[in-house]
Design an enzyme around this catalytic site. Structure first.
Site, PDB file in Angstrom:
ATOM      1  N   ASP A   1       0.764  -1.255   0.000  1.00 59.74           N
ATOM      2  CA  ASP A   1       0.000   0.000   0.000  1.00 59.74           C
ATOM      3  C   ASP A   1       0.796   1.307   0.000  1.00 59.74           C
ATOM      4  O   ASP A   1       0.531   2.193  -0.792  1.00 59.74           O
ATOM      5  CB  ASP A   1      -0.936   0.041   1.206  1.00 59.74           C
ATOM      6  CG  ASP A   1      -1.937  -1.100   1.215  1.00 59.74           C
ATOM      7  OD1 ASP A   1      -1.756  -2.058   0.441  1.00 59.74           O
ATOM      8  OD2 ASP A   1      -2.887  -1.047   1.997  1.00 59.74           O
TER       9      ASP A   1
ATOM     10  N   GLU B   1       2.121  -8.758  11.749  1.00 56.14           N
ATOM     11  CA  GLU B   1       1.832  -8.374  10.361  1.00 56.14           C
ATOM     12  C   GLU B   1       3.143  -8.090   9.615  1.00 56.14           C
ATOM     13  O   GLU B   1       3.323  -8.492   8.474  1.00 56.14           O
ATOM     14  CB  GLU B   1       0.933  -7.131  10.387  1.00 56.14           C
ATOM     15  CG  GLU B   1       0.373  -6.719   9.046  1.00 56.14           C
ATOM     16  CD  GLU B   1      -0.545  -5.502   9.161  1.00 56.14           C
ATOM     17  OE1 GLU B   1      -0.762  -4.994  10.287  1.00 56.14           O
ATOM     18  OE2 GLU B   1      -1.038  -5.047   8.116  1.00 56.14           O
TER      19      GLU B   1
HETATM   20  C1  GLC Z   1      -2.846  -4.049   4.532  1.00 54.81           C
HETATM   21  C2  GLC Z   1      -1.866  -4.542   3.478  1.00 54.81           C
HETATM   22  C3  GLC Z   1      -2.629  -5.244   2.361  1.00 54.81           C
HETATM   23  C4  GLC Z   1      -3.476  -6.341   2.975  1.00 54.81           C
HETATM   24  C5  GLC Z   1      -4.435  -5.776   4.023  1.00 54.81           C
HETATM   25  C6  GLC Z   1      -5.203  -6.821   4.800  1.00 54.81           C
HETATM   26  O1  GLC Z   1      -3.654  -3.048   4.029  1.00 54.81           O
HETATM   27  O2  GLC Z   1      -1.107  -3.499   2.977  1.00 54.81           O
HETATM   28  O3  GLC Z   1      -1.712  -5.771   1.431  1.00 54.81           O
HETATM   29  O4  GLC Z   1      -4.177  -7.027   2.004  1.00 54.81           O
HETATM   30  O5  GLC Z   1      -3.679  -5.063   4.979  1.00 54.81           O
HETATM   31  O6  GLC Z   1      -4.333  -7.668   5.469  1.00 54.81           O
END
Ligand code: GLC
Length: 446
Positions: free
Chosen positions: A171, A413
């Site tokens: 992102d 994460e």
């Molecule tokens: C964050 C990450 C994205 C992912 C989402 C849900 O936004 O950047 O890649 O899919 O989280 O885990």
């Protein structure tokens, strides 16, 4: 065979995936990401494929609840009853004629790993179930790949163009954030940025209620991303209608590398069930492999994303440079240059590799989201890429280091590439699922 500590890690990973299970699908994290995300569910299904192929098959099927009539797979399917109503209101998918009627979704996509996932799941199903599963999903996968080429590569350049950074999955990766900063901003945002009022946006943010703001997208980047959604919504999320100057259109390296990888899986699925891809689609698949090479910069020896409006490479060093290895695209010479780059201790090979941004790059930030931290999904992809080009020893080392990192810090994460500390959401599904896959498979390749 996995050793004891790896077996214990796999057991704990299984528990995380059980806790995050929501019936047929799995959310990325219980409190923080309560909906279904496209590439997250792909990673979950890959991790579950060996253990519980039926559940993995359901995870994939659940993604197709959200498929639009035009073939698009949305990056999010909203869960009924989840507290987070704000994010579904941004999209209002049901106002779009192609969106499904019975579920609400986002209106953009995410890295197209679903054909790879379907292939992996099918391998683990019984012979009797395998063909039925593939025959059921093949036309839906073809519709998705066709949508990508029809709607997102209208000039037939071979590369799919993205219209929002959330589509690339990484992102807040620096190339997107730089392009976003250069986009013409509405007057109120210019004012808010000038007077440093963007911090007020934090009142409306969900993520910084749970996590330290230093680990997330900055308020300024966050507001610019929201402005971009509003603009895309005004133009029906249609690439061709996005006004130049008021949009960010990028031929994203990571996305297109994943697409090339997925195109190969789609071809293999077709072979398995005795079908073939029609010649038009085959040509587009081939064109992607050729066009990826246009993203190579000989001087720095790296691949980059390209701004689709200026046709210029965005030369900022990110982890995406290694992803073409996954698709077997680079020549031996280019692959060797990439591997030398990967092993550079002051760049992409710090104590806990592989950072999302090289540690010696000006944009590097060890604990902020996609601006530096190490993520397990990109490590998994690089391990597969290293294997695809015969770098088994380095792949083994990265696999070992990735598992060690997760065993020490937990299923976070993302992680600091310098200290190994875990950041972001805890009990994160793709960290657990891909650790499971890495423990069990010597090779994460499909
Ligand atoms: C964050 C990450 C994205 C992912 C989402 C849900 O936004 O950047 O890649 O899919 O989280 O885990």
């Amino acid at each position: 065979m996995p050793d004891d500590s790896h077996a214990e890690l796999a057991r704990r990973a299984g528990e995380v995936l059980e806790r995050n299970r929501r019936g047929d699908w799995t959310c990325p994290s219980r409190d923080f990401y309560p909906h279904q995300w496209l590439w997250d569910s792909c990673f979950v299904a890959i991790g579950l494929a060996r253990h519980d192929p039926q559940r993995a098959a359901q995870e994939v099927r659940a993604l197709f609840r959200g498929q639009w009539a035009n073939g698009m797979l949305p990056h999010m399917i909203f869960a009924d009853g989840a507290r987070d109503a704000g994010s579904r209101r941004i999209w209002r998918s049901k106002t779009h004629p192609d969106a499904p009627r019975d579920v609400e979704t986002s209106c953009i996509t995410q890295p197209p790993l679903v054909s790879v996932t379907v292939g992996r799941v099918a391998e683990n199903l019984s012979a009797a179930d395998r063909n039925a599963f593939l025959e059921e999903l093949f036309p839906k996968l073809v519709a998705y790949h066709e949508w990508l080429y029809r709607e997102r590569d209208p000039r037939q350049r071979g590369l799919v163009t993205l219209l929002h950074p959330w589509e690339c999955g990484l992102d807040t990766t620096p190339p997107w954030m730089r392009a976003l900063r250069r986009m013409a901003q509405p007057w109120w945002l210019r004012l808010a940025l000038r007077w440093r009022l963007a911090r007020g946006a934090r009142l409306f943010r969900r993520d910084t209620r749970y996590l330290p703001s230093g680990e997330r997208a900055s308020d300024n980047d966050g507001l610019r991303m929201l402005v971009l959604i509003q603009r895309a919504k005004r133009h029906g999320f249609a690439l061709e209608r996005m006004p130049p100057g008021e949009s960010v259109l990028i031929e994203d390296l990571a996305f297109n590398a994943f697409l090339a990888f997925a195109n190969r899986s789609l071809g293999e699925i077709a072979d398995t069930i005795g079908q073939s891809l029609h010649p038009g689609l085959l040509d587009r698949c081939h064109a992607t492999e050729v066009a990826l090479e246009e993203l190579w910069d000989e001087t720095s020896g790296q691949y980059y994303s390209r701004d689709a409006q200026t046709d210029r490479l965005i030369k900022l060093p990110t982890i995406a440079t290694f992803l073409p290895l996954l698709a077997g695209v680079p020549s031996d010479e280019r692959a060797q240059r990439l591997i030398a780059l990967l092993r550079e201790p002051s760049g992409f090979w710090p104590r806990y590799p592989v950072p999302s941004v090289a540690t010696d790059a000006p944009a590097f930030d060890a604990d902020r989201y996609w601006k530096g931290p190490t993520w397990v999904n990109t490590n998994w992809a690089i391990i597969a890429g290293l294997r695809a080009c015969g770098e088994d020893e380095l792949a083994r080392e990265l696999r070992y280091r990735t598992l060690e990192l997760v065993a020490r810090a937990g299923f976070s994460e993302y992680f600091s590439p310098l200290t190994g500390e875990g950041y972001g959401a805890d009990d994160f599904s793709w960290t657990a699922a891909l650790a499971l896959d890495l423990v069990e498979g010597e090779s994460p390749a499909p």
